[in-house]
Design a protein around this motif. Structure first.
Motif, mmCIF file in Angstrom:
data_model
loop_
_atom_site.group_PDB
_atom_site.id
_atom_site.type_symbol
_atom_site.label_atom_id
_atom_site.label_comp_id
_atom_site.label_asym_id
_atom_site.label_seq_id
_atom_site.Cartn_x
_atom_site.Cartn_y
_atom_site.Cartn_z
ATOM 1 N N VAL A 271 0.817 -1.210 0.000
ATOM 2 C CA VAL A 271 0.000 0.000 0.000
ATOM 3 C C VAL A 271 0.852 1.263 0.000
ATOM 4 C CG1 VAL A 271 -1.726 1.298 1.297
ATOM 5 C CG2 VAL A 271 -1.935 -1.180 1.095
ATOM 6 N N CYS A 272 1.885 1.296 0.819
ATOM 7 C CA CYS A 272 2.650 2.529 1.023
ATOM 8 C C CYS A 272 3.899 2.643 0.160
ATOM 9 C CB CYS A 272 3.046 2.653 2.500
ATOM 10 S SG CYS A 272 1.644 2.702 3.635
ATOM 11 N N VAL A 273 4.479 1.535 -0.256
ATOM 12 C CA VAL A 273 5.746 1.590 -0.985
ATOM 13 C C VAL A 273 5.537 1.454 -2.488
ATOM 14 C CG1 VAL A 273 8.031 0.558 -1.238
ATOM 15 C CG2 VAL A 273 6.973 0.704 1.030
ATOM 16 N N VAL A 274 4.838 0.416 -2.910
ATOM 17 C CA VAL A 274 4.628 0.217 -4.352
ATOM 18 C C VAL A 274 3.272 0.719 -4.808
ATOM 19 C CG1 VAL A 274 6.178 -1.750 -4.462
ATOM 20 C CG2 VAL A 274 3.773 -2.132 -3.986
ATOM 21 N N ASN A 275 2.481 1.319 -3.909
ATOM 22 C CA ASN A 275 1.210 1.960 -4.263
ATOM 23 C C ASN A 275 0.286 1.001 -5.004
ATOM 24 O OD1 ASN A 275 -0.740 3.936 -4.488
ATOM 25 N ND2 ASN A 275 0.199 4.923 -6.259
ATOM 26 N N ASN A 276 0.075 -0.149 -4.392
ATOM 27 C CA ASN A 276 -0.844 -1.156 -4.946
ATOM 28 C C ASN A 276 -0.467 -1.589 -6.365
ATOM 29 O OD1 ASN A 276 -2.527 -1.341 -2.644
ATOM 30 N ND2 ASN A 276 -3.599 0.509 -3.251
ATOM 31 N N PHE A 277 0.842 -1.621 -6.647
ATOM 32 C CA PHE A 277 1.367 -2.120 -7.925
ATOM 33 C C PHE A 277 0.880 -1.290 -9.115
ATOM 34 C CE2 PHE A 277 1.010 -5.768 -5.060
ATOM 35 C CZ PHE A 277 2.333 -6.161 -5.012
ATOM 36 N N ARG A 278 0.641 -0.012 -8.907
ATOM 37 C CA ARG A 278 0.196 0.854 -9.982
ATOM 38 C C ARG A 278 1.348 1.720 -10.463
ATOM 39 N NH1 ARG A 278 -5.352 2.871 -6.988
ATOM 40 N NH2 ARG A 278 -6.417 0.858 -7.015
ATOM 41 N N GLY A 279 1.398 1.936 -11.755
ATOM 42 C CA GLY A 279 2.423 2.780 -12.332
ATOM 43 C C GLY A 279 2.047 4.237 -12.255
ATOM 44 N N ARG A 280 2.941 5.101 -12.722
ATOM 45 C CA ARG A 280 2.671 6.527 -12.754
ATOM 46 C C ARG A 280 1.615 6.823 -13.810
ATOM 47 N NH1 ARG A 280 4.887 11.157 -15.024
ATOM 48 N NH2 ARG A 280 6.243 9.920 -16.350
ATOM 49 N N GLN A 281 0.746 7.764 -13.516
ATOM 50 C CA GLN A 281 -0.319 8.090 -14.441
ATOM 51 C C GLN A 281 0.257 8.628 -15.746
ATOM 52 O OE1 GLN A 281 -3.490 7.424 -13.988
ATOM 53 N NE2 GLN A 281 -3.033 6.538 -11.990
ATOM 54 N N PRO A 282 -0.397 8.358 -16.844
ATOM 55 C CA PRO A 282 0.098 8.854 -18.135
ATOM 56 C C PRO A 282 0.207 10.377 -18.152
ATOM 57 C CG PRO A 282 -1.629 7.206 -18.462
ATOM 58 C CD PRO A 282 -1.579 7.519 -16.992
ATOM 59 N N GLU A 283 1.162 10.844 -18.965
ATOM 60 C CA GLU A 283 1.427 12.277 -18.991
ATOM 61 C C GLU A 283 0.257 13.059 -19.569
ATOM 62 O OE1 GLU A 283 4.983 12.718 -21.138
ATOM 63 O OE2 GLU A 283 6.244 11.680 -19.674
ATOM 64 N N HIS A 284 -0.441 12.473 -20.569
ATOM 65 C CA HIS A 284 -1.544 13.224 -21.159
ATOM 66 C C HIS A 284 -2.687 13.370 -20.170
ATOM 67 C CE1 HIS A 284 -3.888 9.509 -21.759
ATOM 68 N NE2 HIS A 284 -2.727 8.956 -22.054
ATOM 69 N N GLU A 285 -2.871 12.377 -19.279
ATOM 70 C CA GLU A 285 -3.911 12.490 -18.267
ATOM 71 C C GLU A 285 -3.546 13.539 -17.229
ATOM 72 O OE1 GLU A 285 -4.969 8.859 -16.529
ATOM 73 O OE2 GLU A 285 -5.529 7.851 -18.401
ATOM 74 N N ASN A 286 -2.252 13.573 -16.863
ATOM 75 C CA ASN A 286 -1.825 14.573 -15.881
ATOM 76 C C ASN A 286 -1.978 15.982 -16.435
ATOM 77 O OD1 ASN A 286 -1.195 12.594 -14.048
ATOM 78 N ND2 ASN A 286 0.953 12.445 -14.676
ATOM 79 N N SER A 287 -1.601 16.170 -17.697
ATOM 80 C CA SER A 287 -1.727 17.504 -18.282
ATOM 81 C C SER A 287 -3.185 17.906 -18.402
ATOM 82 C CB SER A 287 -1.057 17.519 -19.660
ATOM 83 O OG SER A 287 -1.679 16.565 -20.512
ATOM 84 N N HIS A 288 -4.050 16.918 -18.706
ATOM 85 C CA HIS A 288 -5.477 17.228 -18.795
ATOM 86 C C HIS A 288 -6.034 17.641 -17.439
ATOM 87 C CE1 HIS A 288 -9.585 17.102 -20.200
ATOM 88 N NE2 HIS A 288 -9.903 16.218 -19.252
ATOM 89 N N MET A 289 -5.638 16.937 -16.398
ATOM 90 C CA MET A 289 -6.099 17.296 -15.065
ATOM 91 C C MET A 289 -5.549 18.646 -14.639
ATOM 92 S SD MET A 289 -8.166 14.944 -14.227
ATOM 93 C CE MET A 289 -8.373 15.387 -12.507
ATOM 94 N N ASP A 290 -4.299 18.944 -15.003
ATOM 95 C CA ASP A 290 -3.732 20.247 -14.661
ATOM 96 C C ASP A 290 -4.489 21.373 -15.363
ATOM 97 O OD1 ASP A 290 -1.936 18.958 -13.105
ATOM 98 O OD2 ASP A 290 -0.338 18.954 -14.620
ATOM 99 N N ASN A 291 -4.859 21.139 -16.627
ATOM 100 C CA ASN A 291 -5.612 22.165 -17.355
ATOM 101 C C ASN A 291 -6.971 22.404 -16.721
ATOM 102 O OD1 ASN A 291 -3.531 22.438 -19.187
ATOM 103 N ND2 ASN A 291 -4.363 20.883 -20.590
#
Length: 318
Positions: A271-291
């Motif tokens: 839960v705390c170290v590998v974050n439930n085996f999830r990778g980093r969110q895609p860059e296009h999703e992050n930019s969309h959320m930032d916008n």
């Protein structure tokens, strides 16, 4: 090469070096606990003819239904095999969409230093698992050294001379290592039972694998296969602890404490170290959320309905 391409590898190498130092220190501490006499085991006393420690000696650990060699081989080999197969399958299924590759590019590597996402994820998950395995061993050995809890078959190995000790009553308490006349090595092993190492390692491996399978495998045809596989792993771990009690090698309290330690470490790392085996969110999703976050709020004028006007007039007249 640009300057940022030269600075990123040095930062990455420093981080990897620091993590390797932590891992090496954990392995060395586990080695000192397991194979040396650096840490003295607490010598716990006992009452004369105490029934909790009068079980028959079940024989050496190799004669157990779950010998340590088999347990350690399964705890080290099965997770490695499952994670490698799982990551390879996920990578092959998502390679065409490129989503997996975008999620696993790290900020440190940037565009000039690229690491294959399959290799990166596999090494990360296996490295965290190995660290947790050694950490579980350290926690268990520390508890055994501090408590010095006696095994159910302790008196069969201790072979105390009750006459010389003056055991006239069952309530007389015997303390000190001089009370035993048996094999010192077997007696020392019989003083290290709380918590149960076999129970802790088995349930740690089962919990880590169960959470990995549940969070990583998302295929449609695995709705029934995943629960069956996960419950099977948990069942094997619990059977290992029950076998320790059935063979008079551990008390129930030893096994329960081992289960708690193994499950706690596995859940914390996942839960705390590998974050439930999830990778980093895609860059296009992050930019969309930032916008979306940077967009100004648009105020829409509120239009009062005739029904609200009638209601307000009635309330005033009332």
């Amino acid at each position: 090469l640009p300057l940022h391409c030269l600075a990123v590898p040095s930062a990455l190498i420093s981080m990897l070096y620091f993590q390797m130092v932590i891992m090496a220190g954990t392995v060395m501490l586990a080695y000192y606990f397991e194979y040396t006499d650096t840490f003295t085991v607490n010598v716990q006393g006992f009452f004369c003819y105490e029934g909790s420690y009068r079980k028959p000696y079940p024989g050496p650990e190799d004669s157990s239904a779950v010998p340590p060699a088999l347990l350690y081989a399964l705890a080290a080999g099965v997770p490695v095999l499952v994670i490698i197969i799982g990551e390879t399958a996920v990578f092959c299924l998502q390679l065409a969409t490129r989503d997996f590759e975008n999620q696993e590019k790290t900020i440190l590597t940037g565009d000039c230093c690229y690491i294959n996402p399959l290799v990166r994820r596999t090494i990360r998950f296996l490295g965290i698992y190995a660290f947790g395995l050694f950490a579980t061993d350290i926690f268990v050995n520390a508890g055994q050294v501090v408590t010095g809890n006696l095994a159910p078959h302790f008196l069969a190995l201790c072979k105390p001379n009750y006459t010389a000790l003056g055991c006239q009553q069952f309530t007389q308490f015997i303390s000190g290592a001089h009370a035993c006349t048996g094999n010192p090595d077997l007696i020392m092993r019989a003083r290290k039972t709380f918590p149960s190492k076999e129970a802790a390692l088995s349930v740690y491996a089962a919990t880590y694998l169960t959470m990995y399978i549940t969070n990583t495998i998302k295929a449609r045809g695995t709705r029934l296969a995943k629960p069956v596989l996960c419950l099977g792993l948990i069942c094997l771990a619990f059977l290992t602890g029950i076998n320790r009690v059935a063979e008079y090698r551990n008390h129930w309290s030893d096994v329960i404490a081992g289960f708690i330690i193994g499950i706690s470490i596995a859940v914390f790392l996942v839960v705390c170290v590998v974050n439930n085996f999830r990778g980093r969110q895609p860059e296009h999703e992050n930019s969309h959320m930032d916008n979306l976050a940077q967009m100004p709020m648009i105020s829409i004028p509120r239009v009062e309905s005739p029904l609200e006007k009638v209601t307000s007039v009635q309330m005033i007249s009332f």
